[in-house]
Design a protein around this motif. Structure first.
Motif, PDB file in Angstrom:
ATOM      1  N   LYS A 188     -14.008  -5.709  -4.609  1.00 22.06           N
ATOM      2  CA  LYS A 188     -14.830  -6.499  -3.687  1.00 22.06           C
ATOM      3  C   LYS A 188     -14.956  -7.930  -4.234  1.00 22.06           C
ATOM      4  O   LYS A 188     -15.458  -8.153  -5.329  1.00 22.06           O
ATOM      5  CB  LYS A 188     -16.220  -5.897  -3.529  1.00 22.06           C
ATOM      6  CG  LYS A 188     -17.115  -6.669  -2.552  1.00 22.06           C
ATOM      7  CD  LYS A 188     -18.501  -6.074  -2.476  1.00 22.06           C
ATOM      8  CE  LYS A 188     -18.473  -4.737  -1.782  1.00 22.06           C
ATOM      9  NZ  LYS A 188     -19.850  -4.204  -1.587  1.00 22.06           N
TER      10      LYS A 188
ATOM     11  N   TYR B 132     -14.823 -11.286   0.596  1.00 32.27           N
ATOM     12  CA  TYR B 132     -15.009  -9.970   1.211  1.00 32.27           C
ATOM     13  C   TYR B 132     -16.497  -9.653   1.348  1.00 32.27           C
ATOM     14  O   TYR B 132     -16.929  -9.078   2.349  1.00 32.27           O
ATOM     15  CB  TYR B 132     -14.322  -8.889   0.378  1.00 32.27           C
ATOM     16  CG  TYR B 132     -14.298  -7.537   1.055  1.00 32.27           C
ATOM     17  CD1 TYR B 132     -13.221  -7.156   1.834  1.00 32.27           C
ATOM     18  CD2 TYR B 132     -15.375  -6.652   0.926  1.00 32.27           C
ATOM     19  CE1 TYR B 132     -13.198  -5.919   2.473  1.00 32.27           C
ATOM     20  CE2 TYR B 132     -15.362  -5.424   1.561  1.00 32.27           C
ATOM     21  CZ  TYR B 132     -14.274  -5.060   2.324  1.00 32.27           C
ATOM     22  OH  TYR B 132     -14.272  -3.847   2.971  1.00 32.27           O
TER      23      TYR B 132
ATOM     24  N   TYR C 299      -9.091  -6.214   1.706  1.00 35.29           N
ATOM     25  CA  TYR C 299      -9.494  -5.707   3.021  1.00 35.29           C
ATOM     26  C   TYR C 299      -8.494  -4.682   3.551  1.00 35.29           C
ATOM     27  O   TYR C 299      -8.874  -3.625   4.067  1.00 35.29           O
ATOM     28  CB  TYR C 299      -9.617  -6.859   4.005  1.00 35.29           C
ATOM     29  CG  TYR C 299      -9.973  -6.418   5.413  1.00 35.29           C
ATOM     30  CD1 TYR C 299     -11.264  -6.006   5.722  1.00 35.29           C
ATOM     31  CD2 TYR C 299      -9.010  -6.406   6.425  1.00 35.29           C
ATOM     32  CE1 TYR C 299     -11.592  -5.593   7.007  1.00 35.29           C
ATOM     33  CE2 TYR C 299      -9.318  -5.998   7.703  1.00 35.29           C
ATOM     34  CZ  TYR C 299     -10.607  -5.592   7.992  1.00 35.29           C
ATOM     35  OH  TYR C 299     -10.916  -5.176   9.260  1.00 35.29           O
ATOM     36  N   ILE C 300      -7.208  -4.972   3.398  1.00 34.64           N
ATOM     37  CA  ILE C 300      -6.180  -4.081   3.922  1.00 34.64           C
ATOM     38  C   ILE C 300      -5.931  -2.901   2.986  1.00 34.64           C
ATOM     39  O   ILE C 300      -5.792  -1.752   3.429  1.00 34.64           O
ATOM     40  CB  ILE C 300      -4.860  -4.847   4.143  1.00 34.64           C
ATOM     41  CG1 ILE C 300      -5.052  -5.956   5.185  1.00 34.64           C
ATOM     42  CG2 ILE C 300      -3.737  -3.895   4.565  1.00 34.64           C
ATOM     43  CD1 ILE C 300      -5.372  -5.470   6.574  1.00 34.64           C
TER      44      ILE C 300
ATOM     45  N   ASN D  18     -16.343  -0.529  -5.485  1.00 31.77           N
ATOM     46  CA  ASN D  18     -16.508  -1.989  -5.393  1.00 31.77           C
ATOM     47  C   ASN D  18     -15.679  -2.763  -6.427  1.00 31.77           C
ATOM     48  O   ASN D  18     -15.954  -3.934  -6.690  1.00 31.77           O
ATOM     49  CB  ASN D  18     -17.978  -2.391  -5.544  1.00 31.77           C
ATOM     50  CG  ASN D  18     -18.819  -1.910  -4.382  1.00 31.77           C
ATOM     51  OD1 ASN D  18     -18.340  -1.790  -3.256  1.00 31.77           O
ATOM     52  ND2 ASN D  18     -20.080  -1.621  -4.644  1.00 31.77           N
TER      53      ASN D  18
ATOM     54  N   GLN E 162     -20.276  -6.890   9.052  1.00 26.83           N
ATOM     55  CA  GLN E 162     -20.489  -5.452   9.017  1.00 26.83           C
ATOM     56  C   GLN E 162     -21.972  -5.100   9.037  1.00 26.83           C
ATOM     57  O   GLN E 162     -22.377  -4.160   9.717  1.00 26.83           O
ATOM     58  CB  GLN E 162     -19.821  -4.849   7.773  1.00 26.83           C
ATOM     59  CG  GLN E 162     -18.294  -4.883   7.829  1.00 26.83           C
ATOM     60  CD  GLN E 162     -17.649  -4.171   6.657  1.00 26.83           C
ATOM     61  OE1 GLN E 162     -18.261  -3.950   5.614  1.00 26.83           O
ATOM     62  NE2 GLN E 162     -16.389  -3.797   6.809  1.00 26.83           N
TER      63      GLN E 162
ATOM     64  N   THR F 202       0.840  -1.200   0.000  1.00 26.38           N
ATOM     65  CA  THR F 202       0.000   0.000   0.000  1.00 26.38           C
ATOM     66  C   THR F 202       0.875   1.249   0.000  1.00 26.38           C
ATOM     67  O   THR F 202       0.579   2.240  -0.685  1.00 26.38           O
ATOM     68  CB  THR F 202      -0.927   0.010   1.233  1.00 26.38           C
ATOM     69  OG1 THR F 202      -1.737  -1.173   1.218  1.00 26.38           O
ATOM     70  CG2 THR F 202      -1.841   1.226   1.230  1.00 26.38           C
TER      71      THR F 202
ATOM     72  N   GLU G  38     -18.531  -8.761   4.658  1.00 22.39           N
ATOM     73  CA  GLU G  38     -19.308  -7.522   4.726  1.00 22.39           C
ATOM     74  C   GLU G  38     -20.735  -7.787   5.191  1.00 22.39           C
ATOM     75  O   GLU G  38     -21.264  -7.087   6.062  1.00 22.39           O
ATOM     76  CB  GLU G  38     -19.299  -6.853   3.357  1.00 22.39           C
ATOM     77  CG  GLU G  38     -20.032  -5.532   3.297  1.00 22.39           C
ATOM     78  CD  GLU G  38     -20.026  -4.944   1.902  1.00 22.39           C
ATOM     79  OE1 GLU G  38     -19.422  -3.883   1.693  1.00 22.39           O
ATOM     80  OE2 GLU G  38     -20.629  -5.582   0.994  1.00 22.39           O
TER      81      GLU G  38
ATOM     82  N   THR H 101      -7.732  -1.744   0.019  1.00 21.28           N
ATOM     83  CA  THR H 101      -8.760  -0.933  -0.658  1.00 21.28           C
ATOM     84  C   THR H 101     -10.130  -0.957   0.022  1.00 21.28           C
ATOM     85  O   THR H 101     -11.015  -0.212  -0.395  1.00 21.28           O
ATOM     86  CB  THR H 101      -8.952  -1.429  -2.107  1.00 21.28           C
ATOM     87  OG1 THR H 101      -9.408  -2.797  -2.078  1.00 21.28           O
ATOM     88  CG2 THR H 101      -7.654  -1.344  -2.902  1.00 21.28           C
ATOM     89  N   LYS H 102     -10.320  -1.832   1.009  1.00 21.59           N
ATOM     90  CA  LYS H 102     -11.646  -1.994   1.631  1.00 21.59           C
ATOM     91  C   LYS H 102     -12.724  -2.330   0.605  1.00 21.59           C
ATOM     92  O   LYS H 102     -13.884  -1.919   0.722  1.00 21.59           O
ATOM     93  CB  LYS H 102     -12.040  -0.732   2.402  1.00 21.59           C
ATOM     94  CG  LYS H 102     -11.129  -0.404   3.566  1.00 21.59           C
ATOM     95  CD  LYS H 102     -11.138  -1.491   4.620  1.00 21.59           C
ATOM     96  CE  LYS H 102     -10.228  -1.147   5.784  1.00 21.59           C
ATOM     97  NZ  LYS H 102     -10.153  -2.247   6.771  1.00 21.59           N
ATOM     98  N   GLY H 103     -12.341  -3.068  -0.429  1.00 26.39           N
ATOM     99  CA  GLY H 103     -13.297  -3.468  -1.459  1.00 26.39           C
ATOM    100  C   GLY H 103     -13.512  -2.433  -2.542  1.00 26.39           C
ATOM    101  O   GLY H 103     -14.187  -2.696  -3.534  1.00 26.39           O
TER     102      GLY H 103
END
Length: 301
Positions: A257, A261, A245-246, A254, A269, A135, A265, A248-250
């Motif tokens: 995703k 994931y 997950y680390i 999206n 979540q 990242t 979610e 882009t958070k999906g």
């Protein structure tokens, strides 16, 4: 009489051998049942219920409603598309890279043992740590992102790798292929060491060059190894979760995703545990089905 005693001894020996085998395999069977079979059965069971994690006492049977909603859910199809896209690209890249590295390592040159250790090291490093490092490497700021610093040094514009829907998944594919190839490399190394050297010598005597030796000696000798590597790489690729997950958070939009994931979610979540179980059940069927198809397609007579 002697014959009957011998038969009795053989029978006792077989029973003892069978009992010993059952005792030795019992721990593995218990762990397999407790951590794989039972969770799979519970997942399938709860996929037929409306079950909210925040309201565990309110479990309502809703039949096939979760599956009907699932197949009408655009996010599910998008997650499936992203998973297939990642798998189709990363599997051949990773397998070819691993084979090339294995052949390079088998060459008797200086520093090969150091190179082998260096390239296998990502396998003993946490994927979370690797994802965080990449990242930083992908950072769009040329002052902190090493890749963009390299690009700008040649007068190129910085690329926003992880915040652009057109590049985010490809960036994850590149990182995943680099990280995973070390493990497959070690498997290919074992396969290459199992090919008799006499076959290469005979091919060389017959006038076969390096490419001909690779095509007619190396590849046939690695048939079973390639099947195994292909199978495990496909399964691992289908389970992609940590990197999105680390990193882009999906997202963005999206574009990264994946199915795993999406299960996370929905279940953890949004608290829709029953719906998440339905997605997980479909995912399980997909992985098993793809594995069977690959096994059938790679079967040799």
């Amino acid at each position: 009489m002697t014959g009957s005693k011998s038969a009795l001894k053989r029978g006792n020996f077989k029973r003892t051998e069978k009992l010993s085998g059952m005792i030795m395999s019992a721990p593995a069977a218990i762990l397999l049942t407790g951590f794989l079979i039972i969770p799979i059965l519970y997942t399938i069971y709860y996929s037929f219920f409306a079950y909210q994690v925040i309201r565990p006492d309110n479990v309502v049977f809703n039949g096939l409603d979760n599956y009907i909603d699932l197949f009408q859910d655009e996010d599910f199809w998008l997650a499936l598309k992203n998973t297939v896209y990642f798998t189709v690209l990363v599997v051949p890249i990773q397998c070819v890279l691993a084979l090339a590295l294995a052949m390079l390592v088998t060459a008797k040159r200086k520093g090969v043992s150091v190179f082998r250790t260096m390239y296998f090291s990502p396998q003993v490093t946490s994927m979370v740590v690797i994802a965080i490092l990449w990242t930083i490497l992908y950072n769009s700021n040329a002052n902190t992102g090493l890749i963009n610093a390299f690009l700008t040094s040649f007068g190129m514009e910085p690329i926003d790798f992880l915040n652009n829907p057109g590049t985010a998944m490809n960036a994850i594919i590149f990182m995943s292929a680099w990280q995973g190839a070390g493990y497959q490399m070690m498997i290919f190394l074992a396969g290459l060491n199992g090919i008799p050297q006499e076959q290469y010598e005979a091919a060389s005597v017959d006038g076969a060059g390096k490419w001909a030796q690779f095509r007619y000696v190396t590849l046939p000798g690695l048939t079973n190894t390639i099947k195994y590597v292909l199978m495990i790489t496909i399964i691992q690729a289908m389970k992609l979760f940590t990197q999105p997950y680390i990193m882009t958070k999906g997202g963005p939009q999206n574009s990264t995703k994946t199915l795993v994931y999406y299960i996370y979610e929905q279940g953890f979540q949004r608290g829709s545990f029953g719906y998440a179980c339905a997605v997980a059940t479909v995912f399980f069927i997909l992985v098993v089905g793809i594995s069977l198809v690959v096994k059938k397609l790679t079967r040799t007579n």
